[in-house]
Design an enzyme around this catalytic site. Structure first.
Site, PDB file in Angstrom:
ATOM      1  N   HIS A 412       2.185  -6.417   0.870  1.00 18.64           N
ATOM      2  CA  HIS A 412       3.287  -5.455   0.859  1.00 18.64           C
ATOM      3  C   HIS A 412       3.978  -5.355  -0.507  1.00 18.64           C
ATOM      4  O   HIS A 412       4.807  -4.471  -0.717  1.00 18.64           O
ATOM      5  CB  HIS A 412       4.313  -5.836   1.937  1.00 18.64           C
ATOM      6  N   ASP A 416       2.289   0.033   0.069  1.00 21.07           N
ATOM      7  CA  ASP A 416       3.356   0.504   0.943  1.00 21.07           C
ATOM      8  C   ASP A 416       2.837   0.719   2.355  1.00 21.07           C
ATOM      9  O   ASP A 416       1.637   0.943   2.575  1.00 21.07           O
ATOM     10  CB  ASP A 416       3.941   1.820   0.411  1.00 21.07           C
TER      11      ASP A 416
END
Length: 441
Positions: A412, A416
């Site tokens: 992450h 995204d």
């Protein structure tokens, strides 16, 4: 009838309270003298509280988890006036030897049914019928000659029952040296110290396995180090998507029927490899490695797919290199070759490094969903879960379809949630419409 109140006995150790951990009876139960009423836990041990009278349970003190004061009311038992009188007669002796305290509640208008003890009897109280803390036995426990009757529960504390379960011992075979045949820790220790074949046709040798310390070295140490790096450095986001593989499985079975003999058998993995290659062509940021110390994302021009493989020495990840240039059968052959090399310990260093994205699968064990850990320094991994036939609504009726979940994890820091979802959706479209896998756009 009269009521006898049994109080929580002084279990020693200088404690003022104990935690109620288990009731062995419930309100309305008919019990016999010496039956266990419940178990309390001190900071050192579990203690069973027995009944010193026979009768009907009419009141219980609280629920498991409650803390009770030593000497507080524990259980009320309704019994005959004669039994209650005898209980009252024993009170003085019970208080002196530490057995459960008990008091008698006489029903209104029935005082004439309960005779007070004569003074000379009170001076010579009967020995206590039950003890809260029996003396430790020094006599080795021996197996019973016959088992307890079906449904008959051996008298033992929860701690002893747990020890017996861990050691694989049937407590019905162990003779207890405590009051009413209660099994003590000494009895269990003696049984374990003198291994013997459990009786009554089981033929099982009750010998606990010795404790063992296993040093984490070699492959297992490297796996532990890499997993620690992946889990501590990478903030994972995992997406689980349901995929209809009915058409893919039909195509796979047909291709295997036609070409398995000369080209080898196809599994689902070659199809998934091809789907990944086509998906990352549109999203090169997922076919990448992240050097978090240098702050550099390296997007690879080729797709090198790591295949998580279980081996006798632990999990390894051999790499199918340049997967984008392979046919289904080329990929299938390479996956099989690398798996054999990894399991036999013959895989070369270059075959176990350099992957840009990985696949993990539990194979026949399967799972509904998993949360794969990314193979550091990659930024994405695709997890394959088991297939199952499920009813699917097609707009007018439920039809049977083969469904498989994909569990995909992403770094992450650099991927995204939207981009991860687009990637998973692309995989779903390609797998559910397998003709798209063979179209060059």
């Amino acid at each position: 009838m009269a009521r006898v109140t049994i109080k929580l006995p002084d279990v020693g150790e200088g404690i003022a309270e104990a935690e109620l951990t288990e009731w062995a009876v419930k309100i309305g139960d008919e019990i016999q003298e010496d039956d266990v009423l419940g178990t309390v836990m001190t900071d050192k041990a579990a203690v069973e509280v027995p009944s010193s009278v026979s009768g009907k349970v009419v009141w219980l003190a609280g629920e498991p988890g409650d803390t009770l004061a030593i000497g507080s009311k524990f259980v009320e038992i309704e019994t005959s006036a004669e039994t209650a009188a005898a209980a009252e007669e024993r009170m003085a002796g019970d208080e002196s030897d530490g057995a459960p305290d008990e008091s008698v509640e006489k029903p209104a208008g029935r005082e004439d049914r309960v005779e007070k003890p004569e003074p000379e009897k009170a001076e010579k109280p009967e020995p206590a019928r039950a003890e809260a803390r029996p003396e430790k036995s020094t006599t080795p426990a021996t197996p019973r000659t016959t088992p307890l009757a079906t449904g008959e529960r051996p008298l033992a504390s929860p701690a002893i029952r747990q020890r017996a379960r861990d050691a694989g011992i049937d407590l019905r075979l162990v003779a207890g040296s405590g009051p009413a045949g209660r099994i003590t820790h000494d009895d269990l220790d003696a049984w374990i110290a003198q291994p013997q074949t459990a009786g009554f046709g089981s033929g099982r040798l009750v010998v606990p396995r010795a404790d063992e310390d296993v040093k984490v070295i070699g492959m297992r140490k490297r796996i532990a180090e890499k997993m620690s790096i992946s889990a501590s450095r990478i903030p994972h986001i995992t997406i689980v998507e349901e995929v209809d593989v009915t058409d893919l499985e039909a195509l796979r079975e047909k291709l295997n029927g036609q070409h398995a003999k000369e080209r080898g058998k196809l599994t689902v993995l070659p199809f998934l490899i091809r789907a990944i290659c086509k998906a990352v062509a549109e999203q090169p940021g997922l076919n990448a490695t992240f050097d978090d110390e240098a702050g550099v994302i390296h997007q690879s021009g080729s797709v090198h797919v790591g295949i998580a493989t279980q081996t006798p020495n632990g999990l390894t990840v051999p790499v199918v290199r340049h997967a984008e240039a392979m046919s289904l059968w080329d990929a299938a052959t390479e996956v099989a070759r690398l798996a054999d090399a990894a399991r036999s310990g013959k895989a070369r260093r270059e075959e176990l490094s350099g992957s840009t994205i990985s696949i993990t699968s539990l194979g026949a064990l399967g799972a509904i969903a998993t949360t794969p850990i990314i193979n550091h320094p990659e930024v994405a991994i695709v997890g394959v879960n088991k297939m199952a036939m499920r009813p699917v609504w097609d707009g007018s009726e439920f039809v049977p379809r083969k469904i498989m979940n994909l569990s995909s994890s992403f770094d992450h820091r650099v991927i995204d949630g939207w981009d991860a979802a687009v990637f998973v959706r692309k995989l779903k479209d390609l797998i559910e419409t397998p003709a798209l896998l063979f179209i060059d756009e």
